[in-house]
Design a protein around this motif. Structure first.
Motif, PDB file in Angstrom:
ATOM      1  N   ILE A  30       0.846  -1.206   0.000  1.00 30.34           N
ATOM      2  CA  ILE A  30       0.000   0.000   0.000  1.00 30.34           C
ATOM      3  C   ILE A  30       0.874   1.246   0.000  1.00 30.34           C
ATOM      4  N   PHE A  31       1.864   1.303   0.877  1.00 35.59           N
ATOM      5  CA  PHE A  31       2.715   2.487   0.956  1.00 35.59           C
ATOM      6  C   PHE A  31       3.593   2.637  -0.276  1.00 35.59           C
ATOM      7  N   ARG A  32       4.133   1.541  -0.779  1.00 36.47           N
ATOM      8  CA  ARG A  32       4.997   1.619  -1.962  1.00 36.47           C
ATOM      9  C   ARG A  32       4.233   2.082  -3.196  1.00 36.47           C
ATOM     10  N   SER A  33       2.972   1.711  -3.287  1.00 31.59           N
ATOM     11  CA  SER A  33       2.179   2.070  -4.469  1.00 31.59           C
ATOM     12  C   SER A  33       1.450   3.406  -4.316  1.00 31.59           C
ATOM     13  N   GLY A  34       1.597   4.041  -3.154  1.00 25.21           N
ATOM     14  CA  GLY A  34       0.992   5.356  -2.960  1.00 25.21           C
ATOM     15  C   GLY A  34      -0.509   5.328  -2.692  1.00 25.21           C
ATOM     16  N   GLN A  35      -1.035   4.171  -2.316  1.00 28.99           N
ATOM     17  CA  GLN A  35      -2.458   4.066  -2.005  1.00 28.99           C
ATOM     18  C   GLN A  35      -2.735   4.573  -0.593  1.00 28.99           C
ATOM     19  N   ASP A  36      -4.006   4.702  -0.270  1.00 31.80           N
ATOM     20  CA  ASP A  36      -4.424   5.126   1.057  1.00 31.80           C
ATOM     21  C   ASP A  36      -4.589   3.903   1.949  1.00 31.80           C
ATOM     22  N   LEU A  37      -3.807   3.833   3.027  1.00 33.98           N
ATOM     23  CA  LEU A  37      -3.821   2.674   3.927  1.00 33.98           C
ATOM     24  C   LEU A  37      -5.221   2.368   4.431  1.00 33.98           C
ATOM     25  N   TYR A  38      -5.881   3.362   4.998  1.00 34.59           N
ATOM     26  CA  TYR A  38      -7.174   3.123   5.644  1.00 34.59           C
ATOM     27  C   TYR A  38      -8.265   2.813   4.626  1.00 34.59           C
ATOM     28  N   GLY A  39      -8.187   3.416   3.461  1.00 33.16           N
ATOM     29  CA  GLY A  39      -9.154   3.114   2.411  1.00 33.16           C
ATOM     30  C   GLY A  39      -9.029   1.684   1.910  1.00 33.16           C
ATOM     31  N   VAL A  40      -7.790   1.238   1.708  1.00 31.23           N
ATOM     32  CA  VAL A  40      -7.561  -0.136   1.241  1.00 31.23           C
ATOM     33  C   VAL A  40      -7.995  -1.134   2.302  1.00 31.23           C
ATOM     34  N   LEU A  41      -7.613  -0.887   3.566  1.00 31.98           N
ATOM     35  CA  LEU A  41      -7.989  -1.827   4.631  1.00 31.98           C
ATOM     36  C   LEU A  41      -9.505  -1.881   4.815  1.00 31.98           C
TER      37      LEU A  41
END
Length: 187
Positions: A30-41
């Protein structure tokens, strides 16, 4: 105050350190791809798009942050209520916590490893080499040992975050003359 104001933000430094320390593959991705942690979880736990706009993102953020500091049941439901997420019982909160744990299981395994090592050593050490001694980590009184277990993980993550910020502040101070720029505030 006169002049330009420059603001820096580490954007989830404690969550990033949790990913770093635990090696949780989902969090690292998630962090490497620049996504939002809380949104993905939230999307993994309850469906919806894995973005900042997903319906349960704020709920996941509160659960994630509270869980990292040992919150469970009533405490977690209370933290949710304090953040405007009312109507959740302790059982609801525990169920939501389990949903999150299934998504980032390595993070929770790592937490248990930190606690187990702290019980052996009697302390934890931050990235910067500072030690937090935990006198009650092996206490026979469960309240004291549980508090020390939470402190072990908190101290490792929050203390390491403080180490990172301190180094950045020192580099800024050493890079810029006080006549050009000064650090006004760090939160």
């Amino acid at each position: 105050f006169r002049g330009d104001l420059i603001i820096g933000d580490y954007a989830g430094l404690e969550a990033r350190l949790g990913a770093h320390f635990s090696g949780d593959p989902l969090m690292l991705d998630i962090f490497r791809s620049g996504q939002d942690l809380y949104g993905v979880l939230a999307a993994r736990a309850w469906g919806g798009p894995p973005t900042k706009e997903t319906e349960n993102r704020d709920t996941m953020k509160v659960i994630w942050l509270a869980s990292q500091y040992g919150a469970r049941g009533d405490t977690l439901a209370g933290a949710m209520a304090a953040n405007g997420l009312r109507g959740y019982t302790a059982d609801d909160a525990d169920t939501m916590l389990r949903d999150m744990q299934s998504a980032v299981s390595r993070l929770f395994e790592w937490r248990e490893e930190v606690i187990a090592q702290a019980k052996i050593d009697g302390f934890v050490t931050t990235l910067g080499g500072r030690r937090r001694h935990l006198a009650d980590i092996n206490s026979a009184q469960w309240q004291l040992s549980y508090k020390a277990e939470r402190q072990a993980v908190n101290s490792l993550v929050q203390g390491s975050a403080a180490d990172v910020v301190r180094r950045a502040m020192l580099r800024c101070r050493n890079t810029f003359s006080p006549t050009i720029a000064r650090i006004c505030l760090q939160v």
